[in-house]
Scaffold this active site. Structure first.
Site, PDB file in Angstrom:
ATOM      1  N   ASP A  29       6.074  -3.204   9.261  1.00 50.30           N
ATOM      2  CA  ASP A  29       5.553  -4.128   8.269  1.00 50.30           C
ATOM      3  C   ASP A  29       5.518  -3.384   6.935  1.00 50.30           C
ATOM      4  OD1 ASP A  29       4.303  -6.292   7.030  1.00 50.30           O
ATOM      5  OD2 ASP A  29       2.300  -5.668   7.671  1.00 50.30           O
ATOM      6  N   ASP A  31       3.356  -4.298   3.529  1.00 51.48           N
ATOM      7  CA  ASP A  31       2.019  -4.155   2.938  1.00 51.48           C
ATOM      8  C   ASP A  31       1.019  -3.684   3.982  1.00 51.48           C
ATOM      9  OD1 ASP A  31       2.161  -5.470   0.062  1.00 51.48           O
ATOM     10  OD2 ASP A  31       3.364  -6.716   1.412  1.00 51.48           O
ATOM     11  N   ASP A 213      -0.363  -4.278  10.328  1.00 51.23           N
ATOM     12  CA  ASP A 213      -1.788  -4.196  10.006  1.00 51.23           C
ATOM     13  C   ASP A 213      -2.492  -5.541   9.972  1.00 51.23           C
ATOM     14  OD1 ASP A 213      -0.465  -5.032   7.517  1.00 51.23           O
ATOM     15  OD2 ASP A 213      -2.428  -4.674   6.583  1.00 51.23           O
TER      16      ASP A 213
END
Length: 264
Positions: A29, A31, A213
């Site tokens: 991922d 960000d 996240d």
């Protein structure tokens, strides 16, 4: 329990056992993983150190970036254009040699996304701290910098849109953002499955490893639950949901250290 997840760096033997001597095929991922979460999404540029580590890792093993952002935006923020990138939650997948990788969910929703974008801009886009971000096959409305009244207005409009078009759209909540997408069976997990098959990564000498996240990454953790390794990035003691990840890292600098170790 999320707060009992082993730490991918502090429990190196357990992490090594999960790899079982296989080379990792790494899915990242953007960000919150390759860069910290920032107030303004356009400021989330990858650090030179992280860029060097990702390049070194890509020289050794397959690396794919899977992000909710538009693919071209991710490439610009990374400063790297020679990696496989799945943008817009996997709706827009690009390969440095093969170009755009077409799949059934990749197109056909332009009018819907345009209508949603216009409505969001018209009704909440002018509110202080609210940012409407149209993407390839979705539209995001960010409210991290908004006050409580503006946040409530955004939430009310999102609920209204879901009520008006329940068979056409779905919403994926994130970290101070709502993502409105076409209501089809496609997500980061489906995108990772597609990439594994399309790129020929379903091999006995490779193990897919996914770092994420946010709640949207749970689909990828779930897809790899029985055939790969999921690493949640964040403090597991504050996680407000169950997770399908196998390990955790707490910070982006720890991500840098783990990726550097995989590049050796």
């Amino acid at each position: 329990m999320a707060d009992q997840l082993p730490h991918a760096l502090n429990d190196p033997e357990e992490f090594a056992n999960a790899l079982a001597g296989r080379r990792p095929a790494v899915f990242l991922d953007y960000d919150g993983v390759l860069t910290p979460i920032v107030e303004r999404p356009e400021d989330a540029r990858m650090s030179p150190e992280m860029r060097d580590v990702v390049r070194a890792l890509a020289d050794r093993t397959p690396v794919c970036v899977v992000s909710g952002r538009d693919r071209s935006v991710v490439q610009d923020l990374m400063g790297v254009t020679d990696l496989v990138v799945a943008g817009s939650h996997g709706f827009d997948i690009w390969h440095p040699q093969r170009g755009t990788l077409q799949h059934p969910a990749a197109s056909g929703f332009e009018d819907l996304v345009g209508e949603l974008t216009d409505r969001l801009r018209r009704e909440v886009g002018g509110l202080d701290g609210v940012q409407v971000e149209p993407k390839h096959a979705s539209v995001a409305v960010h409210y991290r910098r908004a006050g409580s009244a503006a946040r409530n207005a955004v939430a009310d409009l999102v609920r209204t849109l879901l009520t008006e078009r329940p068979d056409e759209i779905k919403v994926t909540p994130g970290k101070m953002v709502y993502e409105l997408q076409p209501k089809i069976d496609w997500n980061k997990g489906r995108a990772v499955d597609y990439l594994i098959d399309t790129l020929g990564l379903n091999r006995p000498d490779l193990v897919p490893v996914y770092l994420g996240d946010d709640v949207t990454d749970e689909d990828a953790f779930r897809a790899l639950r029985d055939r790969g390794v999921g690493v949640y990035v964040g403090d597991p003691t504050t996680l407000d949901r169950p997770t399908q990840a196998h390990f955790h890292l707490t910070t982006v600098p720890e991500v840098t250290r783990l990726l550097a170790s995989l590049a050796l």
